[in-house]
Design an enzyme around this catalytic site. Structure first.
Site, PDB file in Angstrom:
ATOM      1  N   HIS A 158       0.842  -1.204   0.000  1.00  0.00           N
ATOM      2  CA  HIS A 158       0.000   0.000   0.000  1.00  0.00           C
ATOM      3  C   HIS A 158       0.878   1.255   0.000  1.00  0.00           C
ATOM      4  O   HIS A 158       1.718   1.424   0.877  1.00  0.00           O
ATOM      5  CB  HIS A 158      -0.905  -0.038   1.235  1.00  0.00           C
ATOM      6  N   ASP A 162      -5.583   4.411   4.064  1.00  0.00           N
ATOM      7  CA  ASP A 162      -7.009   4.559   3.796  1.00  0.00           C
ATOM      8  C   ASP A 162      -7.712   5.101   5.033  1.00  0.00           C
ATOM      9  O   ASP A 162      -7.483   4.617   6.146  1.00  0.00           O
ATOM     10  CB  ASP A 162      -7.630   3.204   3.419  1.00  0.00           C
ATOM     11  N   HIS A 237     -14.127   4.595   0.626  1.00  0.00           N
ATOM     12  CA  HIS A 237     -13.099   5.057   1.559  1.00  0.00           C
ATOM     13  C   HIS A 237     -12.309   6.178   0.874  1.00  0.00           C
ATOM     14  O   HIS A 237     -12.525   6.442  -0.310  1.00  0.00           O
ATOM     15  CB  HIS A 237     -12.159   3.916   1.982  1.00  0.00           C
ATOM     16  N   HIS A 239      -8.456   7.133  -0.166  1.00  0.00           N
ATOM     17  CA  HIS A 239      -7.030   6.768  -0.241  1.00  0.00           C
ATOM     18  C   HIS A 239      -6.228   8.070  -0.186  1.00  0.00           C
ATOM     19  O   HIS A 239      -6.433   8.972  -0.997  1.00  0.00           O
ATOM     20  CB  HIS A 239      -6.737   6.018  -1.556  1.00  0.00           C
TER      21      HIS A 239
END
Length: 265
Positions: A158, A162, A237, A239
């Site tokens: 990642h 998030d 969500h 990011h």
């Protein structure tokens, strides 16, 4: 021997010259004491018709001259007092004008100082505001950490964090800066990239809609769009990435970045 003696019982009266002289002296004495009246002496009565008047002797002119002198003196004193009063009034008015001018100057200086202080305070407040950072989503939390592994990310980990956010949640610019990207970002879906005043960049992905455009100046907390689930996303969500550059691959730890700017995450 013969003497030119006068005959017994015959006396020659006072000469006219002697009587006039005595009359003049009496008038002068009366003029000096300020008494003017009828002279009752026998010598004056004997030759009253021939005695000269006060005007004839010049004594009346003396009295008139003294009265005129007193009147002139009185007028002079009155004029002097009037001049002194006028001078005092003029001085008082000048001093009042000076005091008024000084009071006005002090009031203007005070007002200017207050304006300057207010302007400095406003500039300082604006500077602080522009240097302030906020969280991108109010009252949220990090649902996925930075560098988390998994097959969802092409890099194998990642590249951001998030924030939990239902679809349609307001997304804020974390700090002041300029929008350098606003639109479709491939796997990021609808995204915005902002260059901040300190030279760093932040990126916001998967949004359902955008509120800014490229080149726009934004301030801390300004709405830039609404959260969603566009692009490569498993559900609604936000990011969020912190970067040293505008493009993918320049990411840095976003939690450490936000904390370094005073944001509690």
């Amino acid at each position: 021997m013969a003497f030119g003696s006068r005959a017994a019982g015959k006396h020659r009266g006072s000469s006219r010259l002697s009587r006039k002289t005595a009359g003049y002296a009496g008038i002068a004495a009366l003029a000096t004491t300020g008494v003017v009246g009828t002279l009752a002496g026998p010598a004056f009565a004997a030759d009253k018709a021939a005695a000269p008047s006060i005007e004839d002797t010049g004594l009346g002119a003396v009295v008139v001259a003294e009265d005129l002198q007193n009147e002139i003196h009185t007028q002079a004193e009155s004029q002097h007092r009037a001049a002194e009063a006028a001078a005092a009034k003029a001085q008082a008015e000048a001093e009042a004008k000076t005091r008024a001018a000084e009071a006005k100057r002090l009031a203007e200086a005070k007002a200017k100082a207050e304006r300057d202080a207010a302007e400095r305070a406003a500039r300082e407040e604006e500077r602080k505001r522009l240097n302030t950072f906020v969280a991108p989503v109010d009252g949220s939390y990090v649902s996925t950490q930075y560098k988390a592994g998994g097959g969802m990310w092409s890099s194998g980990s990642h590249t951001g964090i998030d924030f939990h956010a239902a679809s349609g949640t307001t997304v804020h610019a974390v700090g002041a800066g300029t929008v350098v990207e606003a639109g479709w970002g491939g796997a990021y879906g609808n995204n915005v990239v902002i260059k901040h005043n300190d030279g760093t960049y932040t990126q916001y992905g998967h949004m359902s809609s955008l509120s800014v455009s490229v080149g726009e100046q934004v301030t801390p907390g300004q709405q830039i769009g609404l959260s969603g689930s566009t692009g490569n996303s498993s559900g609604p969500h936000l990011h969020f990435e912190a970067r040293t550059g505008a493009t993918y691959g320049t990411d840095i730890d976003p939690v450490a970045y936000l904390r370094s700017h005073g944001v509690s995450v």
